[in-house]
Design an enzyme around this catalytic site. Structure first.
Site, PDB file in Angstrom:
ATOM      1  N   ARG A  70      -3.136   6.585 -17.436  1.00 45.67           N
ATOM      2  CA  ARG A  70      -3.481   5.262 -17.939  1.00 45.67           C
ATOM      3  C   ARG A  70      -4.664   4.696 -17.166  1.00 45.67           C
ATOM      4  NH1 ARG A  70      -2.338   2.095 -13.873  1.00 45.67           N
ATOM      5  NH2 ARG A  70      -0.507   2.465 -12.573  1.00 45.67           N
ATOM      6  N   GLY A  71      -5.211   3.603 -17.674  1.00 52.62           N
ATOM      7  CA  GLY A  71      -6.230   2.892 -16.921  1.00 52.62           C
ATOM      8  C   GLY A  71      -5.603   2.084 -15.798  1.00 52.62           C
ATOM      9  N   GLY A  72      -6.447   1.558 -14.918  1.00 55.00           N
ATOM     10  CA  GLY A  72      -5.964   0.692 -13.847  1.00 55.00           C
ATOM     11  C   GLY A  72      -5.720   1.432 -12.542  1.00 55.00           C
ATOM     12  N   GLN A  73      -5.247   0.668 -11.569  1.00 57.49           N
ATOM     13  CA  GLN A  73      -5.022   1.189 -10.231  1.00 57.49           C
ATOM     14  C   GLN A  73      -3.546   1.527 -10.020  1.00 57.49           C
ATOM     15  OE1 GLN A  73      -7.363   1.822  -7.799  1.00 57.49           O
ATOM     16  NE2 GLN A  73      -9.029   1.326  -9.209  1.00 57.49           N
ATOM     17  N   ILE A  74      -2.995   1.144  -8.894  1.00 58.37           N
ATOM     18  CA  ILE A  74      -1.622   1.511  -8.574  1.00 58.37           C
ATOM     19  C   ILE A  74      -0.670   0.343  -8.851  1.00 58.37           C
ATOM     20  CG2 ILE A  74      -1.743   0.806  -6.139  1.00 58.37           C
ATOM     21  CD1 ILE A  74      -0.059   3.361  -5.515  1.00 58.37           C
ATOM     22  N   HIS A  77       6.987   0.586 -10.519  1.00 59.94           N
ATOM     23  CA  HIS A  77       8.017   0.437 -11.540  1.00 59.94           C
ATOM     24  C   HIS A  77       9.368   0.667 -10.880  1.00 59.94           C
ATOM     25  CE1 HIS A  77       4.939   0.413 -14.568  1.00 59.94           C
ATOM     26  NE2 HIS A  77       4.601   1.685 -14.361  1.00 59.94           N
ATOM     27  N   GLY A 150       1.654   0.795 -21.754  1.00 56.51           N
ATOM     28  CA  GLY A 150       1.889  -0.541 -22.286  1.00 56.51           C
ATOM     29  C   GLY A 150       2.058  -1.620 -21.243  1.00 56.51           C
ATOM     30  N   CYS A 168      -2.185  -3.298  -8.472  1.00 51.03           N
ATOM     31  CA  CYS A 168      -3.283  -3.189  -9.446  1.00 51.03           C
ATOM     32  C   CYS A 168      -4.651  -3.216  -8.768  1.00 51.03           C
ATOM     33  CB  CYS A 168      -3.179  -4.279 -10.507  1.00 51.03           C
ATOM     34  SG  CYS A 168      -1.598  -4.248 -11.382  1.00 51.03           S
TER      35      CYS A 168
END
Length: 208
Positions: A70-74, A77, A150, A168
């Site tokens: 996915r896009g984005g950083q860390i 969850h 998502g 993020c």
């Protein structure tokens, strides 16, 4: 006319298993495959986006770190976090990525608004925030005009696990959750409301 979106309630599911299932679904879907939304939770895991920088993991603990697509950083969850994975044909819906992100953020903002919690989006950092604390993170993968991954909404979880990362990619970013904002509804109720809000946003078409 877009096909009706199916909703699957998957419960607690391993991240790697779910990620592979999303990739398989997207690889084998056709122009006639109905879109789906998967609601679930993951056991504790850190996920690093495709352009993620290793320095945003501040220290190692016993929680696994998975490099994902996915896009984005860390981000983190874990149990008590509501995840809605969106498996959508964006070409059929006639959404571009920016529009989809705004609809995702808008659905969370409207959901929290039902509980009289004022939430907002930020231009510089996708997601949803309450009093400058992040309550929901977003990440997507687009392949052949379709998306997966998502939204993750913090509901009632152990927020201390966020302390091992720059959430993020933002150092010092505070995080919050619905439980700490006076929302007593269980994750299953919030999940159903999330589906309703997303469906409303999707039905609005390109008018955002």
């Amino acid at each position: 006319m877009p096909l009706v979106t199916k909703t699957r309630y998957l419960g607690m599911v391993d991240y790697l298993v779910t990620w592979q299932a999303m990739k398989d679904f997207t690889a084998h879907r056709t122009n006639h495959t109905p879109d789906e939304i998967w609601l679930l939770q993951h056991p504790s895991v850190y996920t690093q986006g495709i352009a993620g920088k290793p320095e945003h993991l501040l220290y190692r603990n016993d929680i696994p770190v998975i490099k994902t697509d996915r896009g984005g950083q860390i981000t983190f969850h874990g149990p008590g976090q509501l995840i809605a994975y969106l498996l959508l044909d964006l070409r059929r819906l006639k959404f571009n990525v920016r529009e989809l992100v705004r609809k995702m953020e808008g659905a969370v903002i409207d959901l929290l608004g039902e509980y009289r919690v004022d939430a907002e989006r930020r231009i510089d950092a996708p997601g949803v925030y309450v009093s400058n604390a992040k309550i929901a993170s977003l990440g997507l993968k687009i392949k052949n005009g379709c998306c997966y991954h998502g939204i993750a909404l913090n509901v009632d979880m152990d927020l201390t696990s966020f302390s091992a990362i720059n959430p993020c990619g933002y150092a010092g970013l505070r995080v919050t959750q619905t439980k700490d904002l006076g929302i007593d509804d269980e994750i299953e109720v919030l999940g159903q409301k999330m589906i309703e809000k997303l469906q409303i946003k999707f039905a609005e078409g390109r008018n955002i």
